[in-house]
Design a protein around this motif. Structure first.
Motif, PDB file in Angstrom:
ATOM      1  N   ALA A  97    -105.675  69.682 -34.747  1.00 45.10           N
ATOM      2  CA  ALA A  97    -107.021  69.990 -34.256  1.00 45.10           C
ATOM      3  C   ALA A  97    -107.083  69.994 -32.730  1.00 45.10           C
ATOM      4  CB  ALA A  97    -108.025  68.989 -34.819  1.00 45.10           C
ATOM      5  N   SER A  98    -105.916  69.882 -32.088  1.00 42.84           N
ATOM      6  CA  SER A  98    -105.828  69.912 -30.618  1.00 42.84           C
ATOM      7  C   SER A  98    -106.703  68.849 -29.964  1.00 42.84           C
ATOM      8  CB  SER A  98    -106.202  71.299 -30.079  1.00 42.84           C
ATOM      9  OG  SER A  98    -105.240  72.240 -30.456  1.00 42.84           O
ATOM     10  N   TYR A 106    -114.032  76.310 -25.726  1.00 39.33           N
ATOM     11  CA  TYR A 106    -114.157  77.487 -26.601  1.00 39.33           C
ATOM     12  C   TYR A 106    -112.829  77.860 -27.252  1.00 39.33           C
ATOM     13  CZ  TYR A 106    -112.819  79.285 -21.999  1.00 39.33           C
ATOM     14  OH  TYR A 106    -112.208  79.452 -20.783  1.00 39.33           O
ATOM     15  N   ALA A 107    -111.752  77.207 -26.856  1.00 40.50           N
ATOM     16  CA  ALA A 107    -110.460  77.462 -27.509  1.00 40.50           C
ATOM     17  C   ALA A 107    -110.019  76.260 -28.339  1.00 40.50           C
ATOM     18  CB  ALA A 107    -109.396  77.803 -26.472  1.00 40.50           C
ATOM     19  N   LYS A 108    -110.912  75.300 -28.517  1.00 46.80           N
ATOM     20  CA  LYS A 108    -110.562  74.156 -29.362  1.00 46.80           C
ATOM     21  C   LYS A 108    -111.035  74.469 -30.776  1.00 46.80           C
ATOM     22  CE  LYS A 108    -110.691  69.159 -29.552  1.00 46.80           C
ATOM     23  NZ  LYS A 108    -111.213  67.927 -28.972  1.00 46.80           N
ATOM     24  N   ASN A 109    -110.317  75.350 -31.412  1.00 49.11           N
ATOM     25  CA  ASN A 109    -110.637  75.770 -32.773  1.00 49.11           C
ATOM     26  C   ASN A 109    -109.329  76.056 -33.499  1.00 49.11           C
ATOM     27  OD1 ASN A 109    -109.829  78.468 -32.016  1.00 49.11           O
ATOM     28  ND2 ASN A 109    -111.803  78.632 -30.951  1.00 49.11           N
ATOM     29  N   TYR A 181    -110.175  81.446 -19.559  1.00 53.75           N
ATOM     30  CA  TYR A 181    -110.157  82.917 -19.527  1.00 53.75           C
ATOM     31  C   TYR A 181    -111.416  83.450 -20.190  1.00 53.75           C
ATOM     32  CZ  TYR A 181    -108.713  82.936 -24.479  1.00 53.75           C
ATOM     33  OH  TYR A 181    -108.660  82.753 -25.838  1.00 53.75           O
ATOM     34  N   LYS A 182    -111.643  84.728 -19.980  1.00 53.47           N
ATOM     35  CA  LYS A 182    -112.751  85.393 -20.663  1.00 53.47           C
ATOM     36  C   LYS A 182    -112.415  86.870 -20.818  1.00 53.47           C
ATOM     37  CE  LYS A 182    -115.509  86.264 -16.492  1.00 53.47           C
ATOM     38  NZ  LYS A 182    -116.784  85.967 -15.803  1.00 53.47           N
ATOM     39  N   LEU A 190    -109.775  88.242 -18.134  1.00 55.63           N
ATOM     40  CA  LEU A 190    -109.704  87.625 -16.814  1.00 55.63           C
ATOM     41  C   LEU A 190    -109.131  86.225 -17.019  1.00 55.63           C
ATOM     42  CD1 LEU A 190    -110.398  88.482 -13.933  1.00 55.63           C
ATOM     43  CD2 LEU A 190    -112.537  87.213 -14.165  1.00 55.63           C
ATOM     44  N   ILE A 191    -107.911  86.027 -16.524  1.00 53.86           N
ATOM     45  CA  ILE A 191    -107.237  84.733 -16.672  1.00 53.86           C
ATOM     46  C   ILE A 191    -107.576  83.880 -15.456  1.00 53.86           C
ATOM     47  CG2 ILE A 191    -105.012  83.570 -16.999  1.00 53.86           C
ATOM     48  CD1 ILE A 191    -105.445  85.641 -19.154  1.00 53.86           C
ATOM     49  N   GLY A 192    -108.031  82.665 -15.709  1.00 50.51           N
ATOM     50  CA  GLY A 192    -108.321  81.763 -14.604  1.00 50.51           C
ATOM     51  C   GLY A 192    -109.802  81.621 -14.329  1.00 50.51           C
ATOM     52  N   GLU A 193    -110.602  82.338 -15.101  1.00 48.25           N
ATOM     53  CA  GLU A 193    -112.062  82.219 -14.932  1.00 48.25           C
ATOM     54  C   GLU A 193    -112.708  82.407 -16.293  1.00 48.25           C
ATOM     55  OE1 GLU A 193    -113.927  84.319 -11.590  1.00 48.25           O
ATOM     56  OE2 GLU A 193    -115.418  84.991 -13.044  1.00 48.25           O
ATOM     57  N   ASP A 194    -113.681  81.565 -16.601  1.00 49.79           N
ATOM     58  CA  ASP A 194    -114.392  81.748 -17.861  1.00 49.79           C
ATOM     59  C   ASP A 194    -115.864  81.926 -17.571  1.00 49.79           C
ATOM     60  OD1 ASP A 194    -115.182  79.169 -17.293  1.00 49.79           O
ATOM     61  OD2 ASP A 194    -113.825  78.259 -18.742  1.00 49.79           O
ATOM     62  N   THR A 195    -116.669  81.854 -18.599  1.00 47.27           N
ATOM     63  CA  THR A 195    -118.083  82.147 -18.403  1.00 47.27           C
ATOM     64  C   THR A 195    -118.784  81.124 -17.528  1.00 47.27           C
ATOM     65  OG1 THR A 195    -118.433  81.097 -20.524  1.00 47.27           O
ATOM     66  CG2 THR A 195    -118.447  83.491 -20.499  1.00 47.27           C
ATOM     67  N   LYS A 196    -118.124  79.958 -17.360  1.00 43.88           N
ATOM     68  CA  LYS A 196    -118.698  78.956 -16.457  1.00 43.88           C
ATOM     69  C   LYS A 196    -118.149  79.114 -15.050  1.00 43.88           C
ATOM     70  CE  LYS A 196    -118.525  75.725 -20.207  1.00 43.88           C
ATOM     71  NZ  LYS A 196    -117.310  75.109 -20.704  1.00 43.88           N
TER      72      LYS A 196
END
Ligand code: FES
Length: 198
Positions: A97-98, A106-109, A181-182, A190-196
């Motif tokens: 479950a990481s 958002y990638a803890k699934n 990422y997003k 875009l690697i290195g930036e997400d929606t936040k």
């Protein structure tokens, strides 16, 4: 031609040129210098500027590698079969479950990703920092007769599944890291930036 059409055409050109510049900056810099000047400098990239990646040519079942903050970042386009293998790996991996691994929320699934189809990982082993090799497809391998596909670190033998989760009883303590990422379009990451704005 209407202004809207002109604007749309210009926007499409900039997105295309900018995406190519992210993956082939040297070649594009001479041909499209004004676009190149909009891209992050080498110094800015080393300091952590986000990297835009066009995944439109990435076929199902393949991996591509880009560089972010001087590290290799893998992008794997997983097939339905690969996703089934991830689901069946829970009892083989050390942290299914990481809970103790590093990834954005958002990638803890179960697939450790924003979209199940695309896996994004920092390609550095969590043991001593080697870069594992990909063995993406389920087939017998010298290190695992019933291999489900994933990654193998030949340095000390750690195995990771197709979600970057480390197998039990291996030297690597944690799953491979998922960077922020997003998606900025269906086929652009875009690697290195997400929606936040991480
Ligand atoms: S660095 Fe990967 S197993 Fe040791």
């Amino acid at each position: 031609m209407a202004d809207n059409e002109l604007d749309d055409g210009k926007r499409r050109f900039l997105i295309t040129a900018g995406t190519v510049a992210a993956t082939g900056a040297g070649a594009v810099a001479a041909a499209v210098p004004f676009v190149a000047s909009m891209m992050p400098s080498e110094r800015a990239k080393a300091a952590g500027a986000p990297v835009e990646v066009d995944v439109s040519n990435l076929e199902p079942g393949q991996r591509m590698i880009v560089e972010w903050r001087g590290k290799p970042v893998w992008i794997v386009r997983r097939t339905e079969e690969m996703l089934k293998m991830v689901k069946s790996d829970d009892d083989r991996v050390a942290d299914p479950a990481s809970t103790r691994s590093t990834q954005p929320s958002y990638a803890k699934n179960e697939f450790r990703s924003l979209k199940p189809e695309y896996l994004v990982l920092v390609g550095i082993c969590t043991h001593l920092g080697c870069s594992p090799v990909d063995r993406l497809h389920a087939q017998p391998e010298p290190f695992a007769a019933d291999w489900h596909g994933g990654f193998y670190c030949p340095c000390h033998g750690s195995l990771f599944d197709l979600a970057g989760r480390v197998y039990k009883n291996k030297p690597a303590p944690d799953n491979l890291t998922v960077p922020p990422y997003k998606f900025v379009s269906d086929t652009t990451l875009l690697i290195g930036e997400d929606t936040k704005g991480a």
